[in-house]
Design a protein around this motif. Sequence first.
Motif, PDB file in Angstrom:
ATOM      1  N   TRP A 203       0.871  -1.183   0.000  1.00  0.00           N
ATOM      2  CA  TRP A 203       0.000   0.000   0.000  1.00  0.00           C
ATOM      3  C   TRP A 203       0.901   1.223   0.000  1.00  0.00           C
ATOM      4  O   TRP A 203       1.892   1.274   0.763  1.00  0.00           O
ATOM      5  N   LYS A 211      -8.280   7.553   2.512  1.00  0.00           N
ATOM      6  CA  LYS A 211      -7.523   6.387   2.038  1.00  0.00           C
ATOM      7  C   LYS A 211      -7.908   5.104   2.769  1.00  0.00           C
ATOM      8  O   LYS A 211      -7.484   4.020   2.368  1.00  0.00           O
ATOM      9  N   VAL A 213      -7.097   3.567   5.641  1.00  0.00           N
ATOM     10  CA  VAL A 213      -5.998   2.694   6.085  1.00  0.00           C
ATOM     11  C   VAL A 213      -6.498   1.593   7.031  1.00  0.00           C
ATOM     12  O   VAL A 213      -5.996   0.464   6.964  1.00  0.00           O
ATOM     13  N   ASP A 215      -9.090  -0.118   6.715  1.00  0.00           N
ATOM     14  CA  ASP A 215      -9.540  -1.192   5.825  1.00  0.00           C
ATOM     15  C   ASP A 215      -8.366  -2.009   5.297  1.00  0.00           C
ATOM     16  O   ASP A 215      -8.491  -3.223   5.068  1.00  0.00           O
ATOM     17  N   VAL A 216      -7.231  -1.359   5.079  1.00  0.00           N
ATOM     18  CA  VAL A 216      -6.023  -2.083   4.659  1.00  0.00           C
ATOM     19  C   VAL A 216      -5.655  -3.114   5.715  1.00  0.00           C
ATOM     20  O   VAL A 216      -5.396  -4.292   5.413  1.00  0.00           O
ATOM     21  N   THR A 219      -8.339  -5.906   6.104  1.00  0.00           N
ATOM     22  CA  THR A 219      -8.234  -6.830   4.974  1.00  0.00           C
ATOM     23  C   THR A 219      -7.058  -7.773   5.154  1.00  0.00           C
ATOM     24  O   THR A 219      -7.168  -8.989   4.924  1.00  0.00           O
ATOM     25  N   LEU A 232       2.530  -7.249   5.078  1.00  0.00           N
ATOM     26  CA  LEU A 232       1.931  -6.012   4.588  1.00  0.00           C
ATOM     27  C   LEU A 232       2.972  -4.912   4.648  1.00  0.00           C
ATOM     28  O   LEU A 232       3.580  -4.679   5.693  1.00  0.00           O
ATOM     29  N   LEU A 234       3.456  -0.930   4.163  1.00  0.00           N
ATOM     30  CA  LEU A 234       2.800   0.369   4.075  1.00  0.00           C
ATOM     31  C   LEU A 234       3.851   1.455   3.857  1.00  0.00           C
ATOM     32  O   LEU A 234       4.703   1.692   4.719  1.00  0.00           O
ATOM     33  N   LEU A 277      -2.732  -3.052  -2.801  1.00  0.00           N
ATOM     34  CA  LEU A 277      -4.073  -2.924  -2.243  1.00  0.00           C
ATOM     35  C   LEU A 277      -4.416  -1.445  -2.144  1.00  0.00           C
ATOM     36  O   LEU A 277      -3.640  -0.655  -1.591  1.00  0.00           O
ATOM     37  N   PRO A 279      -7.831   0.481  -1.040  1.00  0.00           N
ATOM     38  CA  PRO A 279      -9.239   0.450  -0.632  1.00  0.00           C
ATOM     39  C   PRO A 279      -9.851   1.831  -0.393  1.00  0.00           C
ATOM     40  O   PRO A 279     -10.752   1.982   0.421  1.00  0.00           O
ATOM     41  N   SER A 280      -9.392   2.848  -1.123  1.00  0.00           N
ATOM     42  CA  SER A 280      -9.776   4.238  -0.876  1.00  0.00           C
ATOM     43  C   SER A 280     -11.282   4.470  -0.980  1.00  0.00           C
ATOM     44  O   SER A 280     -11.994   3.776  -1.710  1.00  0.00           O
ATOM     45  N   THR A 325     -14.146  -5.361   3.341  1.00  0.00           N
ATOM     46  CA  THR A 325     -12.814  -5.917   3.571  1.00  0.00           C
ATOM     47  C   THR A 325     -12.753  -7.418   3.304  1.00  0.00           C
ATOM     48  O   THR A 325     -11.695  -7.937   2.951  1.00  0.00           O
TER      49      THR A 325
END
Length: 373
Positions: A203, A211, A213, A215-216, A219, A232, A234, A277, A279-280, A325
């Motif tokens: 991300w 944005k 985040v 949800d990032v 998920t 992950l 970021l 990813l 998810p915005s 998500t």
Amino acid sequence: MTGVQTCALPIYGHAIECRINAENPSNGFLPSPGLITHYKEPTGIGVRVDSGVEAGSEIAPLYDPMTVARLVKLIRTFQPHILHTHTAKAGTVGRVAAQLAGSAKPPIVVHTFHGHVLRGYFNPATTAFYRKLEHEMAEHTTRLVAVSPEVRDDLVELGVAPAEKFSVIRLGIDLEQRAGASERRSDLRGLFGVPDGVFVVGWIGRMTGIKRVPDVLETFRSLRARGIDARLCLVGDGPDRAQAEQLAYELGIARDVLFIGYQRDVSAYYALMDALLLPSGNEGTPVVAIEALAAERPVVATRVGGVEDVITDGVDGILCPVGDTEALADALEKLARDPALRAEMGRVGRERVVPRYRVSRSEEHTSELQSLR
């Protein structure tokens, strides 16, 4: 964009390489006044760069009138044939200055929307005010430009201006330079302690509410719960970083999350990841998605704004509803379990975006604005 943005700026028939300072160490991923710190023009066209006017990105009641006054003076002195503004704040101060310049007002005034803040950013009263302001500014603008058909359609629906006042000109990006670091994959995985075979979700962006985040992180937690060995990554900073770090701890995934922070150059990180990813809650033209596809990395994103103009669902990425998500995790799981599918989506994505967002194409379309009156 993170850090210092290098772009090819199409100036009505010529592409000028410029570097715009978008770095502000005090808040990590927030744009500063946006001064041009370096530019390289084609030989012989004589471009003058005046970097003495600062606008910032937030409303500043004390400084904004000073900025408008400086722009009025610059317009009256320079007497440009075309005034072309970009982004909401600069678009407002620039077009107000054009009106106040009187007889020196440029005959052609163009504004480009790279997205907008007219939905999902502010409370209803503030949003209504900004919508009204954009509508009023559009009345005094020769041509409006949107960076995707979706952005144009959204602005028309919001009442900014009728569709016939818009042109669609997609971004011009040097993707060979920005997404060409695949050979660093092994080095980066070694640096961050990520073993071969581990699925890396990436991300990149500014950590703010739009944005999504959280949800990032939600998920990713769901993806790990499905038995996928994943990390992950970021990349970026912002006002929501502390909350994101706390949430990662509360979700029990902190050990598998890399908070890289602000990076001057993000291009190498596409090599580290296996999928991006995004998810915005809203996007204009998501440059990070374009760059990820150019680096042959598929994208899992929400179906908002200009995302559908960049990503073809099921072809070079997977699109999901905002806030779902579990659907986002389903998409990532599908990619994690099928390396051949990832490779094919990445290949197709690169074949699509590199010619579509080439600088020369944006330059050609921008040049057509010369004929406006």
